[in-house]
Design a protein around this motif. Structure first.
Motif, short mmCIF file in Angstrom:
data_model
loop_
_atom_site.label_atom_id
_atom_site.label_comp_id
_atom_site.label_asym_id
_atom_site.label_seq_id
_atom_site.Cartn_x
_atom_site.Cartn_y
_atom_site.Cartn_z
N PRO A 136 -5.58 17.23 19.90
CA PRO A 136 -6.15 15.89 19.71
C PRO A 136 -7.47 15.68 20.45
N ARG A 137 -7.64 16.29 21.62
CA ARG A 137 -8.91 16.12 22.34
C ARG A 137 -10.06 16.79 21.60
N GLU A 138 -9.81 17.98 21.07
CA GLU A 138 -10.85 18.67 20.31
C GLU A 138 -11.14 17.93 19.01
N ALA A 139 -10.08 17.39 18.39
CA ALA A 139 -10.27 16.61 17.17
C ALA A 139 -11.15 15.40 17.45
N SER A 140 -10.87 14.72 18.54
CA SER A 140 -11.66 13.56 18.92
C SER A 140 -13.11 13.97 19.19
N ALA A 141 -13.30 15.10 19.87
CA ALA A 141 -14.65 15.56 20.20
C ALA A 141 -15.44 15.87 18.93
N ILE A 142 -14.82 16.53 17.97
CA ILE A 142 -15.51 16.86 16.72
C ILE A 142 -15.80 15.60 15.93
N ALA A 143 -14.80 14.72 15.79
CA ALA A 143 -14.98 13.49 15.02
C ALA A 143 -16.04 12.59 15.64
N MET A 144 -16.04 12.48 16.96
CA MET A 144 -17.05 11.64 17.63
C MET A 144 -18.46 12.18 17.37
N ILE A 182 -16.67 24.89 17.63
CA ILE A 182 -17.07 23.97 16.55
C ILE A 182 -17.57 22.66 17.13
N ALA A 183 -16.87 22.14 18.15
CA ALA A 183 -17.28 20.88 18.78
C ALA A 183 -18.69 20.99 19.37
N VAL A 184 -19.01 22.13 19.97
CA VAL A 184 -20.36 22.32 20.52
C VAL A 184 -21.37 22.49 19.39
N ALA A 185 -21.01 23.23 18.35
CA ALA A 185 -21.92 23.43 17.21
C ALA A 185 -22.29 22.11 16.55
N VAL A 186 -21.31 21.23 16.39
CA VAL A 186 -21.59 19.93 15.77
C VAL A 186 -22.57 19.14 16.64
#
Length: 172
Positions: A40-48, A108-112
């Motif tokens: 969920p934390r990574e999901a939140s990071a990507i979505a944000m 992926i979160a950093v790439a976004v």
């Protein structure tokens, strides 16, 4: 190993057992979507990041982006390089040529955040990809993209203690 560019469609909560959260990677050429189970934390990071939202204080992925910026090192690309027993492995390829091992969700979160391309091994796309076969799936993707435009961190449940954007950590 041949790599193919993929589009990060975003995150989605899967219905069914466990209510898993996945990030969806689209290979438009093959019309396949690769779902990767994430936390969920990574999901939140990507979505944000996809919704262009920022926390009052830097989150971990923001911090990594800021360190790369401060060092003047570009994140050239993220590569999803392996799939072993249901776990996806990634490498962050830096402008210096250095390859950094990473969890797929973190990379992926950093790439976004940096606007860097995400590539996926063609073998992984072939093994884990799910076909886009009809108009209903296209409509589902459009609804999902609309969701990304309106998502908030609270949509993924309460943050863990000490990591709430509403209560920034104090430097003591």
């Amino acid at each position: 190993m041949p790599m193919v560019p993929v589009e990060v469609l975003g995150v989605r909560q899967q219905q069914g057992a466990g209510q898993e959260i996945v990030v969806l990677l689209l290979d438009p050429a093959a019309e396949l979507v690769v779902p990767i189970i994430i936390g969920p934390r990574e999901a939140s990071a990507i979505a944000m990041a996809q919704a262009h939202l920022t926390a009052p204080r830097p989150m971990t992925h923001d911090l990594l982006r800021n360190v790369l910026d401060a060092l003047r090192v570009e994140l050239t690309r993220v590569e999803i390089v392996a799939l072993d027993d249901g776990i996806f492995y990634a490498e962050m390829v830096l402008g210096t040529g250095v390859r950094v091992d990473a969890r797929a969700s973190d990379a992926i979160a950093v790439a976004v955040r940096t606007g860097s391309p995400v590539l996926c091994s063609a073998e992984i796309v072939a093994l884990a990809g799910v076909e886009l076969v009809d108009g209903e799936q296209q409509r589902e993707m459009e609804r999902f993209r609309d969701f990304l435009d309106h998502v908030t961190p609270e949509d993924f449940g309460p943050p863990e203690e000490g990591e709430t954007p509403e209560s920034p950590e104090r430097d003591v």
